[in-house]
Design an enzyme around this catalytic site. Structure first.
Site, PDB file in Angstrom:
ATOM      1  N   VAL A  82      10.437  65.263  44.886  1.00  0.00           N
ATOM      2  CA  VAL A  82       9.691  66.699  44.740  1.00  0.00           C
ATOM      3  C   VAL A  82      10.133  67.297  45.946  1.00  0.00           C
ATOM      4  O   VAL A  82      10.766  66.982  46.994  1.00  0.00           O
ATOM      5  CB  VAL A  82       7.981  66.569  44.944  1.00  0.00           C
ATOM      6  CG1 VAL A  82       7.484  65.527  43.462  1.00  0.00           C
ATOM      7  CG2 VAL A  82       7.435  66.033  46.175  1.00  0.00           C
ATOM      8  N   GLN A  84       8.982  68.883  48.585  1.00  0.00           N
ATOM      9  CA  GLN A  84       8.329  68.585  49.774  1.00  0.00           C
ATOM     10  C   GLN A  84       8.463  67.116  50.268  1.00  0.00           C
ATOM     11  O   GLN A  84       7.825  66.746  51.147  1.00  0.00           O
ATOM     12  CB  GLN A  84       7.092  69.103  50.336  1.00  0.00           C
ATOM     13  CG  GLN A  84       6.914  70.713  50.527  1.00  0.00           C
ATOM     14  CD  GLN A  84       7.771  71.209  51.706  1.00  0.00           C
ATOM     15  OE1 GLN A  84       7.850  70.496  52.865  1.00  0.00           O
ATOM     16  NE2 GLN A  84       8.134  72.278  51.738  1.00  0.00           N
ATOM     17  N   SER A  85       9.351  66.350  49.429  1.00  0.00           N
ATOM     18  CA  SER A  85       9.434  64.871  49.734  1.00  0.00           C
ATOM     19  C   SER A  85       9.689  64.473  50.683  1.00  0.00           C
ATOM     20  O   SER A  85      10.736  64.791  51.742  1.00  0.00           O
ATOM     21  CB  SER A  85      10.429  64.305  48.757  1.00  0.00           C
ATOM     22  OG  SER A  85      10.830  63.206  48.773  1.00  0.00           O
ATOM     23  N   ASN A  86       8.889  63.585  51.539  1.00  0.00           N
ATOM     24  CA  ASN A  86       9.243  62.940  52.887  1.00  0.00           C
ATOM     25  C   ASN A  86      10.446  62.129  52.636  1.00  0.00           C
ATOM     26  O   ASN A  86      11.385  61.994  53.655  1.00  0.00           O
ATOM     27  CB  ASN A  86       8.106  62.118  53.425  1.00  0.00           C
ATOM     28  CG  ASN A  86       6.702  62.833  53.865  1.00  0.00           C
ATOM     29  OD1 ASN A  86       6.961  64.053  54.196  1.00  0.00           O
ATOM     30  ND2 ASN A  86       5.549  62.326  53.469  1.00  0.00           N
ATOM     31  N   GLN A  88      13.053  62.217  50.935  1.00  0.00           N
ATOM     32  CA  GLN A  88      14.280  63.011  50.729  1.00  0.00           C
ATOM     33  C   GLN A  88      14.486  63.439  52.157  1.00  0.00           C
ATOM     34  O   GLN A  88      15.838  63.264  52.322  1.00  0.00           O
ATOM     35  CB  GLN A  88      14.192  64.373  49.779  1.00  0.00           C
ATOM     36  CG  GLN A  88      14.095  64.159  48.412  1.00  0.00           C
ATOM     37  CD  GLN A  88      14.407  65.208  47.733  1.00  0.00           C
ATOM     38  OE1 GLN A  88      15.309  65.261  46.696  1.00  0.00           O
ATOM     39  NE2 GLN A  88      13.529  66.163  47.688  1.00  0.00           N
TER      40      GLN A  88
END
Ligand SMILES: Cc1ncc(COP(=O)(O)O)c(C=O)c1O
Length: 369
Positions: A82, A84-86, A88
């Site tokens: 998503v 704000q993915s940590n 990624q």
């Protein structure tokens, strides 16, 4: 039949890692939070201290998974998550460090952007800073479809892409996460305790699978309790079981499905949407332990403690005084998602109480209350 009695470390040693994650991470007592909640004793495994690109639990998985990527001759890392993915952000950081191209499928629509800056700040900003190529795609519920399709596109253009699944959750990612158990067990023993339970938040399931498999060998008396933050406990449990089964085959460890505990009821209204309990947990961890939890994962994980239901009640029923609580980094999400909420929470409640800070107490380091 001969029983395989090799210790966990020997089993893990045959899997090569890059050494990019800063390991072992510290195990620290949370004395003030423990006092505030009235026990059981809480400790935190600082998975936010893994280092690169502001750290987090995915670096531990990527250390192993990207070793495989390099060995296979990949020139491009492909993953997704998503906005704000940590996960990624950590993929982008490792790819930059290794000098590999990074392409990310950025899923839109899983949750409503809570602020105008949602798409440009925090992890979304860091992904760009670390040089990742971002591909906006709609969220369909299939976590890996758009990532796979990106892999196909890049192959067609002559690149050598390596597929990193959503959350870096697969069998090798779970093997990698079993290393956490090989750290906690001796760290706790040195400090003079053995945790009754390791409680953590669970989503794409590789973290819990690794903990379950590692604990089966090195901490058989410690329960692994995953708090579902996806609001999909059945799906999460199915995935934990699948990854744990594969990982246990890779490590030649017996696997008992009954050891997979996924606790529902703390995910709030939906994935990514913090509720009052999440905000309260974030506030407590910040003010009592200077721990910046995030509203999507670790805040909800701690919220699972702050009420008389499964994880906490479980530990108390069993007469234990010790409970290990794990957290992962998510500070960027925190600043992005809870700025307004934390202000509201701060101003509505009196500050939490806890033992006052006094003289330095070397017993604190050993966690003696
Ligand atoms: C801060 C944090 N904690 C916990 C998790 C859950 O780990 P897993 O996805 O392996 O279940 C994640 C996953 O993104 C995370 O970012």
């Amino acid at each position: 039949m001969q029983i395989d009695r090799r210790p966990l470390l020997d089993r893990l040693a045959v899997f090569p890692r890059l050494g990019l994650a800063n390991l072992p991470t510290p195990l620290e007592p949370m004395k003030r939070l423990t006092a505030h909640l009235g026990g059981p004793r809480l400790w935190v495994k600082r998975e936010d201290a893994t280092g690169l690109g502001f750290g987090g639990n995915k670096l531990r998985k990527l250390d192993y998974v990207l070793h495989e990527a390099l060995s296979s001759g990949a020139d491009t890392i492909v993953s997704g998550g998503v906005v704000q993915s940590n996960s990624q952000r950590q993929v982008a950081a490792v790819a930059a460090k290794l000098g590999l191209a990074c392409h990310l499928a950025v899923y839109h629509g899983r949750l409503e952007p809570p602020t105008p800056e949602y798409k440009t700040s925090g992890n979304a900003f860091l992904n760009r800073l670390f040089g990742a190529h971002l591909h906006d795609v709609p969220w369909t519920g299939d976590r890996n479809a758009a990532i796979r399709s990106l892999v196909g596109d890049l192959e067609a253009k002559g690149h050598r892409p390596y597929f990193v699944p959503y959350g870096v959750s697969n069998a090798l990612g779970a093997v990698a996460y079993a290393t956490t158990i090989s750290e906690i067990e001796p760290q706790a023993a040195l400090l003079g305790f053995a945790p009754t339970a390791i409680v953590h938040c669970t989503g794409s399931a590789g973290t819990q699978a690794g903990l379950v498999v590692g604990a089966a060998v090195a901490m058989p008396n410690t329960r692994i309790v995953g708090i579902d933050i996806d609001a999909e406990p059945a799906r999460v449990r199915t995935d934990v079981v699948a990854f744990a089964r594969e990982a246990s085959n890779l490590l030649s460890v017996p696997f008992d499905e009954a050891t997979v505990e996924v606790v529902a009821g703390h995910a709030g209204p939906a994935y990514g949407v913090p509720h009052e309990a999440t905000i309260e947990a974030i506030r407590l961890a910040g003010q009592l332990e200077a721990l910046p939890l995030d509203p999507v994962y670790s805040g909800k994980g701690l919220a699972g403690f702050d009420r008389p239901d499964p994880p906490r009640a479980l530990a108390q029923r069993r007469g234990c005084r010790l409970l290990t609580y794990r957290r992962r980094a998510g500070a960027f999400r925190l600043s992005e998602r809870t700025r307004h909420l934390s202000w509201r929470a701060r101003n509505r409640h009196a500050p939490p109480t806890g033992p006052a800070c006094g003289e330095p107490d070397d017993r604190l380091q050993r966690g003696i209350q």
